[in-house]
Write an enzyme that holds these catalytic residues in place. Structure first.
Site, mmCIF file in Angstrom:
data_model
loop_
_atom_site.group_PDB
_atom_site.id
_atom_site.type_symbol
_atom_site.label_atom_id
_atom_site.label_comp_id
_atom_site.label_asym_id
_atom_site.label_seq_id
_atom_site.Cartn_x
_atom_site.Cartn_y
_atom_site.Cartn_z
ATOM 1 C CG ASP A 165 13.436 -14.755 -6.607
ATOM 2 O OD1 ASP A 165 14.314 -15.553 -6.246
ATOM 3 O OD2 ASP A 165 12.742 -14.114 -5.813
ATOM 4 C CG LEU A 166 11.008 -12.925 -12.162
ATOM 5 C CD1 LEU A 166 10.462 -11.560 -12.572
ATOM 6 C CD2 LEU A 166 9.948 -14.001 -12.357
#
Length: 408
Positions: A165-166
């Site tokens: 996600d990051l």
């Protein structure tokens, strides 16, 4: 915040981590980010962690400095209004960041009919359009079966950090600027898709892990041991834990010297016919010989002594702290460091907020801006971006099509 992207206008229609973090990074470098949510909040408006009053610290963190517009997106008129915001004229506008499906009212094909040079940056789960998020992508790629140790048996171990996600958010921010630069040169927009699965696959491939699996099969579990080099957690005499890594020759020699292990290591090298200083892989191969020796040496020292001798010899190490303890004790992470500003948040709480992770040397940092109240900027954005009159905005409120933040 740094005013490097001043004037650039991003409209965000997204939730959760990857796409909102993309826009957050752009805002922290000066872009105007207009986040559009349904009236009452989107899917992540009340996502944990929550304050005792039920406000989302998660939402406050990922939406710092953005402008908030609340529209009834269930109605065709609301979707039309959002379309007008996304495709509003201006050379620095016409950029959408979203994680909503490719098909539907936010499809690039539909939107670009209203603005040919529109840039759509779409964060996805899987490249084929199937839904997915960090933990499901990670599971499908086998990472949880490498995490942990033999004590876990056949059970997968999920990682608490949503790495894909990051990474996807950061990559999407990079891709947004690349697409905008291309538009400046060519006048053409387009759609950019950033699937978490592709970020994950490419990251594993870039680190050699796909080649490794095809050559030798799945990697076994090694617990807290650093794969391919020397590294592990060790306990001091006063019960603290430290992570020690020696990847470079200098780090290895510093570790050996700091623990007074030079003669011992030299004898082991002679017996095995190897040089640990020259080959980091050899340190991993013989970890079962080296770990107990280092474990005894560190176990005889207090944490204060470990800190002294390690720092004197440039050892690569770090203490094991809880986050609460790190904030309280670790100077590099303490609020008040350049990264943080302590500000008042919409939840009513005052706590440190992180700004841009990059430091532009020689430039002054601007203060971190709080997250907005839901709908706080509805009227401002409708007036400034769409040039709607106050009377027209009043009509939209009266019809329930838009909403503003409640007055305090």
């Amino acid at each position: 915040m740094y005013p490097l992207l001043t004037g650039l206008r991003i409209v965000e229609c997204a939730s959760f981590i990857a796409a909102p973090s993309c826009s957050l990074y752009l805002q922290q470098l000066g872009a105007e980010v207009i986040r559009v949510d349904p009236i009452g909040g989107g899917a992540d408006f009340k996502r944990w962690p929550l304050s005792k009053g039920g406000d989302s610290y998660y939402w406050e963190g990922l939406n710092k400095g953005k402008k908030s517009v609340a529209i009834d997106l269930a109605r065709p008129e609301g979707r039309q209004l959002l379309t007008q915001l996304i495709t509003a004229p201006g050379k620095d506008g016409g950029i959408l960041v979203t994680n909503l499906p490719k098909e539907g009212f936010l499809s690039h094909e539909r939107l670009s009919k209203h603005r040919e040079d529109l840039i759509t940056v779409r964060v996805m789960g899987w490249g084929d359009g199937d839904s997915g998020f960090d933990y499901t992508v990670n599971a499908a790629l086998g990472v949880p079966f490498v995490t942990g140790s033999d004590a876990n048996g056949d059970a997968p171990v999920n990682h608490v950090l949503p790495a894909w996600d990051l990474l996807s958010g950061a990559y999407a921010a990079f891709a947004t600027l690349a697409a905008e630069r291309n538009r400046l040169r060519t006048g053409r927009g387009g759609e950019v898709t950033v699937p978490l699965s592709d970020i994950a696959f490419s990251a594993l491939a870039n680190m050699g892990q796909i080649a490794e699996v095809m050559d030798t099969g799945d990697r076994p579990r090694y617990g807290n041991a650093l794969y391919g080099a020397f590294g592990r957690d060790f306990r001091t005499s006063d019960g603290e834990r430290v992570m020690v890594a020696a990847i470079t020759p200098k780090q290895w020699s510093g570790l050996v010297k700091s623990l007074d292990l030079v003669p011992t290591i030299q004898q082991i090298e002679k017996d095995l016919g190897v040089s640990f200083a020259r080959d980091e892989g050899t340190r991993f191969t013989h970890r079962d010989t080296l770990f107990p020796i280092v474990e005894r040496a560190i176990g005889a020292l207090t944490m204060d002594r470990v800190r002294t001798v390690f720092d004197e010899n440039a050892v690569c190490w770090g203490p094991y702290f809880t986050l609460k303890r790190a904030i309280a004790e670790y100077p590099r992470l303490k609020p008040g460091a350049p990264l943080f500003d302590e500000i008042d948040h919409p939840s009513g709480h005052r706590y440190p907020a992180a700004g841009a992770a990059a430091t532009f040397v020689g430039m002054d940092r601007e203060r971190v801006q709080r997250a907005p109240h839901l709908g706080e900027h509805t009227d401002e954005v409708l007036a400034s971006v769409l040039s709607l009159s106050s009377a027209r905005i009043g009509e939209l409120h009266a019809s329930g099509l838009v909403a503003s933040a409640p007055s305090n």
